[in-house]
Scaffold this motif. Structure first.
Motif, PDB file in Angstrom:
ATOM      1  N   LEU A 176       0.827  -1.208   0.000  1.00 28.93           N
ATOM      2  CA  LEU A 176       0.000   0.000   0.000  1.00 28.93           C
ATOM      3  C   LEU A 176       0.862   1.260   0.000  1.00 28.93           C
ATOM      4  CD1 LEU A 176      -2.779  -1.061   2.541  1.00 28.93           C
ATOM      5  CD2 LEU A 176      -3.037  -0.746   0.081  1.00 28.93           C
ATOM      6  N   ASN A 177       1.940   1.260   0.755  1.00 26.21           N
ATOM      7  CA  ASN A 177       2.844   2.417   0.759  1.00 26.21           C
ATOM      8  C   ASN A 177       3.433   2.659  -0.627  1.00 26.21           C
ATOM      9  OD1 ASN A 177       4.112   1.364   3.979  1.00 26.21           O
ATOM     10  ND2 ASN A 177       2.387   2.693   3.533  1.00 26.21           N
ATOM     11  N   THR A 178       3.823   1.593  -1.305  1.00 25.28           N
ATOM     12  CA  THR A 178       4.389   1.723  -2.644  1.00 25.28           C
ATOM     13  C   THR A 178       3.342   2.210  -3.637  1.00 25.28           C
ATOM     14  OG1 THR A 178       5.882  -0.106  -2.110  1.00 25.28           O
ATOM     15  CG2 THR A 178       5.713   0.525  -4.419  1.00 25.28           C
ATOM     16  N   ALA A 179       2.114   1.746  -3.483  1.00 24.90           N
ATOM     17  CA  ALA A 179       1.029   2.234  -4.347  1.00 24.90           C
ATOM     18  C   ALA A 179       0.773   3.725  -4.121  1.00 24.90           C
ATOM     19  CB  ALA A 179      -0.246   1.431  -4.093  1.00 24.90           C
ATOM     20  N   GLY A 180       0.884   4.170  -2.878  1.00 23.18           N
ATOM     21  CA  GLY A 180       0.747   5.597  -2.591  1.00 23.18           C
ATOM     22  C   GLY A 180       1.853   6.417  -3.228  1.00 23.18           C
ATOM     23  N   ALA A 181       3.081   5.888  -3.224  1.00 21.12           N
ATOM     24  CA  ALA A 181       4.188   6.575  -3.891  1.00 21.12           C
ATOM     25  C   ALA A 181       3.948   6.672  -5.393  1.00 21.12           C
ATOM     26  CB  ALA A 181       5.501   5.846  -3.609  1.00 21.12           C
ATOM     27  N   LEU A 182       3.390   5.625  -5.978  1.00 17.98           N
ATOM     28  CA  LEU A 182       3.070   5.658  -7.406  1.00 17.98           C
ATOM     29  C   LEU A 182       2.057   6.759  -7.711  1.00 17.98           C
ATOM     30  CD1 LEU A 182       3.082   4.472 -10.282  1.00 17.98           C
ATOM     31  CD2 LEU A 182       1.355   2.835  -9.505  1.00 17.98           C
ATOM     32  N   ALA A 183       1.028   6.880  -6.877  1.00 14.89           N
ATOM     33  CA  ALA A 183       0.023   7.927  -7.085  1.00 14.89           C
ATOM     34  C   ALA A 183       0.646   9.317  -6.955  1.00 14.89           C
ATOM     35  CB  ALA A 183      -1.113   7.751  -6.082  1.00 14.89           C
ATOM     36  N   GLY A 184       1.486   9.515  -5.939  1.00 16.95           N
ATOM     37  CA  GLY A 184       2.130  10.820  -5.755  1.00 16.95           C
ATOM     38  C   GLY A 184       3.041  11.171  -6.909  1.00 16.95           C
ATOM     39  N   TYR A 185       3.745  10.173  -7.438  1.00 19.15           N
ATOM     40  CA  TYR A 185       4.647  10.428  -8.568  1.00 19.15           C
ATOM     41  C   TYR A 185       3.871  10.811  -9.822  1.00 19.15           C
ATOM     42  CZ  TYR A 185       8.110   9.581 -12.215  1.00 19.15           C
ATOM     43  OH  TYR A 185       8.939   9.723 -13.301  1.00 19.15           O
ATOM     44  N   LEU A 186       2.802  10.098 -10.112  1.00 18.82           N
ATOM     45  CA  LEU A 186       2.036  10.373 -11.325  1.00 18.82           C
ATOM     46  C   LEU A 186       1.280  11.695 -11.234  1.00 18.82           C
ATOM     47  CD1 LEU A 186       0.612   6.811 -12.112  1.00 18.82           C
ATOM     48  CD2 LEU A 186       2.555   7.970 -13.184  1.00 18.82           C
ATOM     49  N   LEU A 187       0.803  12.037 -10.056  1.00 19.58           N
ATOM     50  CA  LEU A 187       0.018  13.258  -9.906  1.00 19.58           C
ATOM     51  C   LEU A 187       0.883  14.518  -9.884  1.00 19.58           C
ATOM     52  CD1 LEU A 187      -2.627  12.114  -7.258  1.00 19.58           C
ATOM     53  CD2 LEU A 187      -2.999  12.505  -9.696  1.00 19.58           C
ATOM     54  N   LEU A 188       2.012  14.463  -9.212  1.00 14.91           N
ATOM     55  CA  LEU A 188       2.795  15.690  -9.032  1.00 14.91           C
ATOM     56  C   LEU A 188       4.302  15.494  -9.136  1.00 14.91           C
ATOM     57  CD1 LEU A 188       2.588  18.704  -8.360  1.00 14.91           C
ATOM     58  CD2 LEU A 188       2.627  18.096  -5.929  1.00 14.91           C
ATOM     59  N   GLY A 189       4.816  14.396  -8.623  1.00 17.12           N
ATOM     60  CA  GLY A 189       6.259  14.221  -8.537  1.00 17.12           C
ATOM     61  C   GLY A 189       6.978  14.253  -9.872  1.00 17.12           C
ATOM     62  N   ARG A 190       6.381  13.658 -10.890  1.00 23.96           N
ATOM     63  CA  ARG A 190       7.041  13.627 -12.196  1.00 23.96           C
ATOM     64  C   ARG A 190       7.219  15.026 -12.758  1.00 23.96           C
ATOM     65  NH1 ARG A 190       4.123  10.092 -16.669  1.00 23.96           N
ATOM     66  NH2 ARG A 190       2.415  11.402 -15.907  1.00 23.96           N
ATOM     67  N   ARG A 191       6.178  15.847 -12.675  1.00 25.52           N
ATOM     68  CA  ARG A 191       6.274  17.211 -13.215  1.00 25.52           C
ATOM     69  C   ARG A 191       7.222  18.076 -12.398  1.00 25.52           C
ATOM     70  NH1 ARG A 191      -0.023  18.617 -13.698  1.00 25.52           N
ATOM     71  NH2 ARG A 191      -0.050  17.186 -11.940  1.00 25.52           N
ATOM     72  N   LEU A 192       7.191  17.920 -11.084  1.00 24.53           N
ATOM     73  CA  LEU A 192       8.113  18.697 -10.251  1.00 24.53           C
ATOM     74  C   LEU A 192       9.564  18.305 -10.538  1.00 24.53           C
ATOM     75  CD1 LEU A 192       6.465  18.931  -6.714  1.00 24.53           C
ATOM     76  CD2 LEU A 192       6.951  20.792  -8.305  1.00 24.53           C
ATOM     77  N   GLY A 193       9.806  17.021 -10.697  1.00 28.17           N
ATOM     78  CA  GLY A 193      11.163  16.571 -10.979  1.00 28.17           C
ATOM     79  C   GLY A 193      11.695  17.129 -12.278  1.00 28.17           C
ATOM     80  N   ARG A 194      10.856  17.161 -13.310  1.00 28.55           N
ATOM     81  CA  ARG A 194      11.292  17.706 -14.593  1.00 28.55           C
ATOM     82  C   ARG A 194      11.503  19.208 -14.529  1.00 28.55           C
ATOM     83  NH1 ARG A 194       7.252  14.476 -18.773  1.00 28.55           N
ATOM     84  NH2 ARG A 194       8.253  12.430 -18.592  1.00 28.55           N
ATOM     85  N   ALA A 195      10.690  19.892 -13.714  1.00 28.32           N
ATOM     86  CA  ALA A 195      10.832  21.345 -13.610  1.00 28.32           C
ATOM     87  C   ALA A 195      12.077  21.748 -12.834  1.00 28.32           C
ATOM     88  CB  ALA A 195       9.587  21.942 -12.944  1.00 28.32           C
ATOM     89  N   VAL A 196      12.439  20.956 -11.824  1.00 28.91           N
ATOM     90  CA  VAL A 196      13.590  21.296 -11.000  1.00 28.91           C
ATOM     91  C   VAL A 196      14.884  20.767 -11.606  1.00 28.91           C
ATOM     92  CG1 VAL A 196      14.637  21.003  -8.714  1.00 28.91           C
ATOM     93  CG2 VAL A 196      12.182  21.399  -8.915  1.00 28.91           C
TER      94      VAL A 196
END
Length: 204
Positions: A176-196
């Motif tokens: 469940l923790n890993t699934a939560g990380a997947l959701a956070g990455y797809l929703l916001l983390g990927r775009r923030l990583g590319r911007a920074v």
């Protein structure tokens, strides 16, 4: 004599050069093959990834905020998962079979309890998916984020089961923790990583 001269002149004028007959063009020189941007000495237009990048001051500020958020999250995670709970010693049991705890959560008569258990474990993983791509440029890939989250949460569960009173190892919590990380990455983390941490579009 005049007719002979005229005929020979007309014959010469009617002949085509080998280049004209074959229709081939003479090869261009190196300067002619250069693109307009190269001739003018200017740079090519920036790639979409470079255009979407944040300015350097905002990048540094975002990384500082992400670091502070990760520290706060680590403290909260330790408090939630590593504090002893002697009153729960008789109630908790280790689970090494994926899906067993999920079935137990879903079979509870109160839906609120199931949402609390499943939703809480999902939310614990979301900060990993959002903050890791910002703090670690090499952790921007989805597989790397999931692998790091699973490794950290697996370590937490092992410490719980081995050292903390009233806590037990549960493989479903790691899932469940890993699934939560997947959701956070797809929703916001990927775009923030590319911007920074934008990738340069130039080739060496």
């Amino acid at each position: 004599m005049v007719r002979t001269a005229l005929r020979s002149g007309a014959a010469k004028a009617g002949r085509r050069t080998p280049t004209a007959k074959s229709g081939r063009r003479t090869p261009k020189t190196k300067s002619e093959r250069q693109t307009p941007a190269a001739k003018s000495g200017g740079r090519a237009s920036a790639s979409p990834r470079e255009r979407g990048a944040l300015p350097l001051p905002l990048r540094l500020l975002t990384m500082a905020l992400a670091f502070a958020a990760m520290v706060a999250f680590a403290a909260a995670l330790a408090r939630l998962t590593l504090e002893p709970s002697p009153a729960s010693t008789a109630l908790v049991h280790s689970n090494l079979h994926p899906g067993r705890s999920l079935n137990a959560y879903l079979s509870q008569p109160e839906l609120r309890d199931a949402v609390k258990q499943i939703g809480g474990n999902l939310l614990l993983g979301v900060p990993f998916g959002v903050l890791l791509p910002v703090l670690a440029p090499r952790a921007r890939g989805i597989l790397r984020v999931l692998a790091l989250t699973a490794a950290v949460m697996l370590l937490v569960e092992l410490v719980q089961g081995a050292l903390i009173t009233g806590r037990a190892f549960d493989v479903d919590d790691v899932i469940l923790n890993t699934a939560g990380a997947l959701a956070g990455y797809l929703l916001l983390g990927r775009r923030l990583g590319r911007a920074v941490h934008p990738k340069s579009g130039r080739r060496t």
